[in-house]
Design a protein around this motif. Structure first.
Motif, PDB file in Angstrom:
ATOM      1  N   LYS A  92      25.733 -20.153 -14.768  1.00  0.00           N
ATOM      2  CA  LYS A  92      25.907 -19.062 -15.729  1.00  0.00           C
ATOM      3  C   LYS A  92      25.575 -19.523 -17.153  1.00  0.00           C
ATOM      4  CE  LYS A  92      27.754 -15.226 -13.787  1.00  0.00           C
ATOM      5  NZ  LYS A  92      27.649 -15.500 -12.355  1.00  0.00           N
TER       6      LYS A  92
ATOM      7  N   SER B  65      20.287  -9.170 -18.900  1.00  0.00           N
ATOM      8  CA  SER B  65      21.664  -9.413 -18.448  1.00  0.00           C
ATOM      9  C   SER B  65      21.627 -10.161 -17.119  1.00  0.00           C
ATOM     10  CB  SER B  65      22.421  -8.090 -18.291  1.00  0.00           C
ATOM     11  OG  SER B  65      21.761  -7.228 -17.378  1.00  0.00           O
ATOM     12  N   ILE B  66      22.787 -10.621 -16.669  1.00  0.00           N
ATOM     13  CA  ILE B  66      22.912 -11.354 -15.412  1.00  0.00           C
ATOM     14  C   ILE B  66      23.593 -10.442 -14.391  1.00  0.00           C
ATOM     15  CG2 ILE B  66      23.847 -13.409 -14.295  1.00  0.00           C
ATOM     16  CD1 ILE B  66      24.059 -14.653 -17.135  1.00  0.00           C
ATOM     17  N   ASN B  67      22.988 -10.283 -13.203  1.00  0.00           N
ATOM     18  CA  ASN B  67      23.620  -9.430 -12.195  1.00  0.00           C
ATOM     19  C   ASN B  67      24.529 -10.244 -11.287  1.00  0.00           C
ATOM     20  OD1 ASN B  67      21.975 -10.729 -10.301  1.00  0.00           O
ATOM     21  ND2 ASN B  67      20.636  -8.966  -9.956  1.00  0.00           N
ATOM     22  N   ASN B  68      25.072  -9.599 -10.258  1.00  0.00           N
ATOM     23  CA  ASN B  68      26.037 -10.280  -9.392  1.00  0.00           C
ATOM     24  C   ASN B  68      25.397 -11.289  -8.442  1.00  0.00           C
ATOM     25  OD1 ASN B  68      24.790  -8.520  -7.675  1.00  0.00           O
ATOM     26  ND2 ASN B  68      26.626  -7.401  -7.064  1.00  0.00           N
ATOM     27  N   ARG B  69      24.081 -11.363  -8.424  1.00  0.00           N
ATOM     28  CA  ARG B  69      23.385 -12.373  -7.618  1.00  0.00           C
ATOM     29  C   ARG B  69      22.867 -13.518  -8.488  1.00  0.00           C
ATOM     30  NH1 ARG B  69      21.953 -11.581  -2.673  1.00  0.00           N
ATOM     31  NH2 ARG B  69      20.144 -12.943  -2.957  1.00  0.00           N
ATOM     32  N   ASP B  70      23.301 -13.542  -9.740  1.00  0.00           N
ATOM     33  CA  ASP B  70      22.833 -14.544 -10.708  1.00  0.00           C
ATOM     34  C   ASP B  70      21.331 -14.460 -10.943  1.00  0.00           C
ATOM     35  OD1 ASP B  70      25.298 -15.523 -11.325  1.00  0.00           O
ATOM     36  OD2 ASP B  70      25.201 -17.238  -9.962  1.00  0.00           O
ATOM     37  N   ASP B  71      20.786 -13.246 -10.859  1.00  0.00           N
ATOM     38  CA  ASP B  71      19.426 -12.987 -11.313  1.00  0.00           C
ATOM     39  C   ASP B  71      19.503 -12.505 -12.756  1.00  0.00           C
ATOM     40  OD1 ASP B  71      18.408 -13.387  -8.700  1.00  0.00           O
ATOM     41  OD2 ASP B  71      18.799 -11.284  -8.183  1.00  0.00           O
TER      42      ASP B  71
ATOM     43  N   LYS C  89      14.376  -7.093 -11.865  1.00  0.00           N
ATOM     44  CA  LYS C  89      14.544  -8.542 -11.791  1.00  0.00           C
ATOM     45  C   LYS C  89      13.383  -9.236 -12.499  1.00  0.00           C
ATOM     46  CE  LYS C  89      15.027 -12.301  -8.389  1.00  0.00           C
ATOM     47  NZ  LYS C  89      15.187 -12.608  -6.944  1.00  0.00           N
TER      48      LYS C  89
ATOM     49  N   SER D 296      13.598  -7.299  -4.299  1.00  0.00           N
ATOM     50  CA  SER D 296      14.097  -6.651  -5.511  1.00  0.00           C
ATOM     51  C   SER D 296      12.947  -6.022  -6.288  1.00  0.00           C
ATOM     52  CB  SER D 296      14.794  -7.678  -6.417  1.00  0.00           C
ATOM     53  OG  SER D 296      15.828  -8.357  -5.748  1.00  0.00           O
TER      54      SER D 296
END
Length: 354
Positions: free
Chosen positions: A122, A142-148, A156, A205
């Protein structure tokens, strides 16, 4: 800010790789090479040879058009091998897990090296976002819940993977800047969709480039922004270095050639795939282990005879286009008979797609 200014601002030095092994070093490597095997090997070299409890490093690199699959993936399922061959693209398997990614000169790759105890995916992703949004205020990342890293909450632009060892760790990301998205889409279609396997599958994605138009954001712009942000976060005791590196230079990075040779081998790229089976409805099934044909099965309910003699000859053959073609030519007479019809159909289906 260009790299020359960065050198001036941080009193950076161009030094040998041994500089990264001393105490309190913060090092940014800029790779001079765009061959994927060379840069992936250099990642492993740093991971294996640098004491990351005393140094932190970042590597920035690019590749010629390439597909890079994860450590536990199946290339026949993850990409269009025929398309890669026809378009002179590279196929590589990396050391880290996760899904398949596309590289070209419009994609920047960045790798963060730390000790295991200092590893934070992160933190690295926030550094990238901070660097890019400062330099290019029109970006909304921003960072999503898959750390993309995603743009505008849905597209993405960056995927991540990591390798965590007992002492050292590294985390690498792709960043789509001005990549050829048509090439990406075509390259990442499966060669063979009728595969049963426990290999890791990629999560598809929606993707988008950071650049609003060609040349909007250059590679040099991104490299400068990331380098400046990384160096700005150095603690007072860390001495900063930028190293313009040739990752394939075995005289400087002793042993890297052996890593390159391994990562560029058929054994690593293809045979590393977990066991799998290719099924052709109403024809048969061909099982593969370590990249070699391990079993052949006819679906008897379809009225096809079993031909054990020819099956035995097919066992141990590489699931490679050249090897399967050689087998077909060698046993052309046998394959023309009705009892071997299902083997002929299996081979034709596979060869048409790889």
């Amino acid at each position: 800010m260009n790299i020359t200014n960065l050198f001036s601002r941080f009193s950076l030095k161009t030094c040998s790789y041994y500089g990264a092994r001393n105490n309190s070093r913060r090092v940014v490597y800029h790779s001079d090479d765009d061959t994927p095997y060379h840069n992936l090997a250099f990642e492993e070299w740093i991971y294996d040879n640098v004491d990351l409890s005393k140094s932190s490093c970042m590597l920035i690199w690019r590749s010629k058009p390439s597909v890079v699959i994860g450590r536990h993936q199946n290339p026949w399922l993850e990409c269009n091998l025929k398309y890669l061959r026809d378009n002179s693209m590279f196929l590589a398997r990396r050391q880290t897990g996760g899904g398949t990614v596309y590289h070209d000169h419009g994609n920047l790759n960045v790798t963060f090296f730390t000790s295991r105890s200092s590893y934070s995916r992160k933190c690295n992703l926030r550094l990238i976002i901070s660097a890019l949004e400062k330099k290019f205020p029109f970006l909304n990342l921003s960072i999503n819940n898959r750390d993309d890293i995603v743009m505008d909450g849905k597209y993405k632009v960056s995927g991540s993977a990591a390798k965590l060892g007992r002492r050292n760790a590294y985390h690498h990301c792709t960043i789509l800047n001005d990549a050829n998205l048509k090439l990406l889409s075509s390259a990442l279609k499966p060669s063979l969709s009728n595969i049963n396997t426990k290999a890791t599958s990629s999560v598809r994605s929606k993707t988008k480039n950071l650049s609003r138009c060609p040349g909007d954001i250059t590679h040099q712009d991104m490299q400068s922004a990331l380098t400046e942000e990384y160096m700005a976060r150095a603690v007072e005791s860390e001495e900063p270095y930028i190293i313009q590196a040739d990752p394939s230079d075995n005289n400087t990075f002793e042993g890297v050639k052996d890593i390159i040779d391994r990562l560029n081998s058929w054994k690593w790229i293809y045979a590393k795939s977990p066991k799998f089976a290719i099924e052709i409805p109403c024809v048969g099934k061909l099982s593969v282990a370590d990249g070699l044909v391990s079993a052949v099965e006819s679906y008897s309910e379809c009225g096809l005879s079993v031909a054990p003699e020819l099956e035995k000859q097919l066992l141990g053959v590489k699931l490679a286009r050249s090897d399967l073609q050689s087998f077909r030519e060698k046993y052309a007479a046998e394959l023309s008979s009705d009892k071997n019809k299902y083997i002929c159909s299996l081979l034709e289906n596979i060869l048409t797609n790889i």
